[in-house]
Design an enzyme around this catalytic site. Structure first.
Site, PDB file in Angstrom:
ATOM      1  CB  CYS A 144     112.101   0.946  40.839  1.00 11.01           C
ATOM      2  SG  CYS A 144     112.752  -0.073  39.484  1.00 11.01           S
ATOM      3  NE  ARG A 151     108.755  -7.336  40.467  1.00  8.33           N
ATOM      4  CZ  ARG A 151     109.903  -7.906  40.815  1.00  8.33           C
ATOM      5  NH1 ARG A 151     109.904  -9.156  41.263  1.00  8.33           N
ATOM      6  NH2 ARG A 151     111.045  -7.242  40.714  1.00  8.33           N
ATOM      7  CB  CYS A 185     115.973  -3.455  42.036  1.00  5.05           C
ATOM      8  SG  CYS A 185     115.986  -2.249  40.685  1.00  5.05           S
ATOM      9  CG  ASP A 216     109.691  -4.154  39.370  1.00  6.49           C
ATOM     10  OD1 ASP A 216     108.539  -4.627  39.480  1.00  6.49           O
ATOM     11  OD2 ASP A 216     110.705  -4.872  39.294  1.00  6.49           O
ATOM     12  CG  HIS A 240     111.920  -2.832  43.844  1.00  8.64           C
ATOM     13  ND1 HIS A 240     112.031  -4.118  43.343  1.00  8.64           N
ATOM     14  CD2 HIS A 240     112.153  -2.012  42.803  1.00  8.64           C
ATOM     15  CE1 HIS A 240     112.315  -4.060  42.057  1.00  8.64           C
ATOM     16  NE2 HIS A 240     112.397  -2.785  41.699  1.00  8.64           N
TER      17      HIS A 240
END
Length: 222
Positions: free
Chosen positions: A47, A51, A106, A49, A103
Site C-alpha cells: 500500500c 506508515r 488501511c 500508506d 496493512h
C-alpha cells in the site's frame, strides 16, 4: 513524527545530506556498491500508506527489495504500471518472491468496505469493492475495525490470485522459473508482519490454500 511537519525543501535536502553522510560513515563503499548492481530477490507489492515503509520494516537496505505501491495494494489486469513492474521484476531481475502485503487499518480498504466517498480514488477502490462483493460472506460475523481488518486480509488473498493469474507469472512457472507468491499483512499498531498462509509456487497450490484460509473465517467467532 511531528518533527518533520512543515519542513521546507531546503530542510529536506539538508536531511538528505545528513543521511547520505551517515551511510558513508557506516560503510564508505555503500553508494559505490549500490550504483553498480540491483539484484533483489523480492518484489514487494504494498500500500502507498506512508506508515508502511517496505525496506525498513524488513530490515533491508536499498537494492535488496524491488517495490511497487498503490492505494490498497491492488493488482488488476488493466494496470500497466503494476504489470510492468511485475514483468520487469520476474523476467529481468529474476526475483524469486512476490510479496503482496496489506496493512491493518488501511483507509482505502475502510472506504471501500463502507462505501465512503474520497474523490477520484473511489474509481480505483472499485477493485476493493469488487473483493467485498465476492467475499462478503466472510465478513458476516465481524463489524467495525475488525471488519476492516478482515477485509484487508481478504483483499490480500484476492490480489495473490490476481498476481498468479497474470501471463507473467504463468509463463514463469511454465518455464520452471522458481517463483513464490506470499500473502502478508502488516500491523501498523505493533510493527509486525503476519502470514495469511496463501504461499504458492504453482497454480495447483492456489485453490486448496485459499479454501483453507477462507473456510477459517467461517469457523471464527466474532
Amino acid at each position: 513524527m511531528d518533527k518533520t511537519k512543515g519542513l521546507t525543501a531546503e530542510e529536506l535536502f539538508s536531511r538528505n545530506r545528513n543521511w547520505a553522510a551517515s551511510m558513508v560513515a557506516e560503510d564508505p563503499n555503500f553508494f559505490k556498491a549500490l550504483s553498480e548492481q540491483q539484484a533483489p530477490e523480492y518484489l514487494w507489492i504494498g500500500c502507498s500508506d506512508s506508515r508502511v515503509p517496505a525496506n525498513e520494516l524488513l530490515g533491508m537496505a536499498p537494492g535488496e527489495l524491488f517495490v511497487h505501491r498503490n492505494i490498497a495494494n491492488v493488482v488488476v489486469h488493466s494496470d500497466l504500471n503494476c504489470l510492468s513492474v511485475l514483468q520487469f521484476a520476474i523476467d529481468v531481475l529474476k526475483v524469486k518472491h512476490v510479496i503482496i502485503c496489506g496493512h491493518y487499518g488501511c483507509s482505502g480498504v475502510h472506504a471501500a468496505l463502507n462505501n465512503l466517498r474520497v474523490g477520484l480514488a473511489d474509481n480505483w477502490l472499485g477493485h476493493v469493492r469488487d473483493v467485498r462483493e465476492k467475499h462478503g460472506k466472510y465478513l458476516g460475523n465481524v463489524s467495525g475495525r475488525a471488519a476492516t481488518n478482515r477485509m484487508v486480509e481478504l483483499n490480500v488473498a484476492e490480489q495473490v490470485i490476481n498476481v498468479a493469474q497474470t501471463t507473467i507469472v504463468r509463463d514463469a512457472w511454465d518455464r520452471g522459473q522458481p517463483l513464490t507468491i506470499h500473502s502478508w499483512v502488516y500491523g501498523v499498531h505493533d510493527g509486525l508482519l503476519r502470514d495469511l498462509g496463501i504461499t504458492v509456487s504453482s497454480q495447483e497450490e492456489i485453490a486448496p490454500k485459499l479454501e483453507r484460509v477462507l473456510s477459517g473465517y467461517l469457523e471464527q467467532g466474532e
